[in-house]
Write a protein that holds these residues in place. Structure first.
Motif, mmCIF file in Angstrom:
data_model
loop_
_atom_site.group_PDB
_atom_site.id
_atom_site.type_symbol
_atom_site.label_atom_id
_atom_site.label_comp_id
_atom_site.label_asym_id
_atom_site.label_seq_id
_atom_site.Cartn_x
_atom_site.Cartn_y
_atom_site.Cartn_z
ATOM 1 N N TYR A 1 -19.321 22.498 42.464
ATOM 2 C CA TYR A 1 -20.564 22.238 43.195
ATOM 3 C C TYR A 1 -21.264 20.841 42.877
ATOM 4 N N LYS B 1 -33.392 14.707 47.272
ATOM 5 C CA LYS B 1 -34.287 15.489 46.222
ATOM 6 C C LYS B 1 -35.398 14.953 45.579
ATOM 7 N N ALA C 1 -32.913 29.649 46.020
ATOM 8 C CA ALA C 1 -31.500 29.227 46.066
ATOM 9 C C ALA C 1 -31.335 28.033 45.397
ATOM 10 N N ASP D 1 -31.751 32.628 42.571
ATOM 11 C CA ASP D 1 -30.514 32.406 43.371
ATOM 12 C C ASP D 1 -29.967 33.899 43.602
ATOM 13 N N ASN E 1 -32.626 37.901 46.185
ATOM 14 C CA ASN E 1 -32.389 37.481 47.511
ATOM 15 C C ASN E 1 -33.719 36.997 48.184
ATOM 16 N N ALA E 2 -33.624 35.897 48.830
ATOM 17 C CA ALA E 2 -34.767 35.105 49.374
ATOM 18 C C ALA E 2 -35.283 35.917 50.410
ATOM 19 N N GLY F 1 -33.787 24.258 48.701
ATOM 20 C CA GLY F 1 -32.957 23.271 49.120
ATOM 21 C C GLY F 1 -31.890 23.511 49.491
HETATM 22 C C1 LIG Z 1 -25.834 24.615 48.884
HETATM 23 S S1 LIG Z 1 -26.422 25.536 47.773
HETATM 24 C C2 LIG Z 1 -28.026 24.723 47.182
HETATM 25 C C3 LIG Z 1 -28.059 24.530 45.704
HETATM 26 C C4 LIG Z 1 -29.261 23.659 45.323
HETATM 27 N N1 LIG Z 1 -30.707 24.311 45.820
HETATM 28 C C5 LIG Z 1 -29.040 22.181 45.539
HETATM 29 O O1 LIG Z 1 -29.923 21.625 46.384
HETATM 30 O O2 LIG Z 1 -28.270 21.771 45.115
HETATM 31 C C6 LIG Z 1 -27.206 26.880 48.281
HETATM 32 C C7 LIG Z 1 -27.643 28.190 47.480
HETATM 33 O O3 LIG Z 1 -28.256 29.082 47.960
HETATM 34 C C8 LIG Z 1 -27.800 30.318 47.553
HETATM 35 N N2 LIG Z 1 -28.378 31.462 48.536
HETATM 36 C C9 LIG Z 1 -27.704 31.897 49.675
HETATM 37 N N3 LIG Z 1 -28.046 32.813 50.240
HETATM 38 C C10 LIG Z 1 -29.128 33.187 49.442
HETATM 39 C C11 LIG Z 1 -30.150 34.272 49.632
HETATM 40 N N4 LIG Z 1 -30.019 34.916 50.635
HETATM 41 N N5 LIG Z 1 -31.113 34.317 48.829
HETATM 42 C C12 LIG Z 1 -31.345 33.281 47.601
HETATM 43 N N6 LIG Z 1 -30.203 32.218 47.568
HETATM 44 C C13 LIG Z 1 -29.258 32.221 48.586
HETATM 45 C C14 LIG Z 1 -26.432 30.101 47.409
HETATM 46 O O4 LIG Z 1 -25.993 31.108 46.274
HETATM 47 C C15 LIG Z 1 -26.309 28.655 46.573
HETATM 48 O O5 LIG Z 1 -26.588 28.547 45.573
#
Ligand SMILES: C[S@@+](CC[C@H](N)C(=O)[O-])C[C@H]1O[C@@H](n2cnc3c(N)ncnc32)[C@H](O)[C@@H]1O
Length: 250
Positions: free
Chosen positions: A35, A51, A70, A94, A122-123, A139
Motif C-alpha cells: 500500500y 496529508k 480508516a 480501520d 466499521n466507520a 483520509g
Molecule cells: C485508501 S486506504 C486509506 C488509508 C489511510 N487513511 C491513508 O490515507 O493512507 C482506505 C482505508 O479505508 C478502510 N476502510 C474501508 N471501509 C471502511 C469502513 N467501513 N470502516 C473503516 N475503515 C474502512 C480500508 O480498510 C483502508 O485501510
C-alpha cells in the motif's frame, strides 16, 4: 443512503448492499503489503503534501484526543501522535485487519507506540462514547464505506462539541482539461502500475472507478451538513483531484 438500499456500487459495478463490505475488504487485504509503496508511486509522492495540509488544518494540540478513521497504514496517526504528546491519544481505527497490521508494524518501527491505540471498527458503527474526540480525520476512506451518511452520523456522535471533522478524499477536478488527463491516467496507467508493482490490476481498477463514483465537493458538503456538521467548507487540492472537507460540531 440512510435507508438501506438493496443495491449499491462497487466501483462501476452494481452489487447487493450487503456484499460491498466484503468486496472492499478483499481489495485492502490484497493491497495492504504494497500500500505505502503504491501510494508514493501513484501520486508521485504528492499524497504526503495532501496529508501535510490536513495536519495544518486540524487545529490539533497537546493533550487532544484524535480519531484517525480508516487510518490504514497510519501516515496521519504518526504525525498526530507526535503533536498530541503523552497527555493526548490517537486512535487508529480501520475495518481491515491486514491494513491495521501493516500500520501497527510501521508505527512500531518508527518508535511510535505510547499514545496510539489500534481498533478494528466499521466507520458506520463506531465503538466509542458520545462526545469523545477533539478531531476526527478520514483520509481516502469514506469512498470505500457502504453507507456514507450512516458513517458521517456516527462520526458526528463521537466528536466533542467544538470538535472538527476533516475528510480528505479524491474529488472532482476543477477543469475539463484536468479531468481528461486524470481519466487517462487513472483508467489507463493505474491498473497497469498495480499489475506491475503489486501483481493486482483489479484493485487499482476499483480505485479508479471508486474515485469516479464518489460524491463531488458540493454533494459531500451537503451530506456533512445533513447529519449536523456546521461551518462546512472545503479546499480543492491539486486542482480538485483531491478535496479536504472541514466541518464542526457545536
Ligand atoms: C485508501 S486506504 C486509506 C488509508 C489511510 N487513511 C491513508 O490515507 O493512507 C482506505 C482505508 O479505508 C478502510 N476502510 C474501508 N471501509 C471502511 C469502513 N467501513 N470502516 C473503516 N475503515 C474502512 C480500508 O480498510 C483502508 O485501510
Amino acid at each position: 443512503m440512510s435507508e438501506q438500499a438493496a443495491t449499491t456500487h462497487f466501483g462501476f459495478k452494481t452489487v447487493a448492499t450487503e456484499e460491498k463490505e466484503t468486496l472492499v475488504a478483499g481489495v485492502f487485504h490484497s493491497v495492504a503489503a504494497k500500500y505505502d509503496l503504491m501510494n508514493d508511486l501513484m501520486s508521485f509522492g504528492i499524497h504526503r503534501l495532501w496529508k501535510r495540509f490536513t495536519i495544518d488544518c486540524s487545529g490539533v494540540r497537546k493533550g487532544h484526543k484524535v480519531l484517525d478513521l480508516a487510518g490504514g497504514t497510519g501516515d496521519l496517526t504518526a504525525k498526530f501522535s507526535r503533536i498530541v504528546g503523552e497527555t493526548g491519544q490517537v486512535v487508529l481505527a480501520d475495518i481491515n485487519d491486514s491494513m491495521l497490521k501493516v500500520g501497527r508494524d510501521k508505527l512500531r518501527n518508527l518508535g511510535i507506540s505510547g499514545n496510539v491505540a489500534f481498533v478494528q471498527a466499521n466507520a458506520e458503527a463506531l465503538p466509542f462514547p458520545d462526545n469523545h474526540f477533539d478531531l476526527i480525520t478520514i483520509g481516502f476512506g469514506l469512498r470505500n464505506v457502504t453507507d456514507k451518511a450512516k458513517a458521517l452520523a456516527s462520526m458526528f456522535r463521537v466528536l466533542k462539541p467544538g470538535g472538527r471533522l476533516l475528510v480528505l478524499e479524491f474529488s472532482k477536478p476543477e477543469s475539463e482539461v484536468m479531468a481528461k488527463l486524470y481519466d487517462l491516467y487513472s483508467f489507463k496507467l493505474l491498473p497497469k502500475m498495480g499489475e506491475l508493482v503489486a501483481n493486482d490490476s483489479e484493485s487499482y481498477q476499483y480505485l479508479a472507478e471508486s474515485i469516479r463514483m464518489h460524491p463531488d465537493q458540493e454533494t459531500l458538503k451537503g451530506m456533512m451538513e445533513q447529519v449536523g456538521f456546521e461551518d462546512v467548507s472545503y479546499y480543492n487540492l491539486t486542482q480538485g483531484v483531491v478535496a479536504l472537507h472541514r466541518g464542526y460540531k457545536y
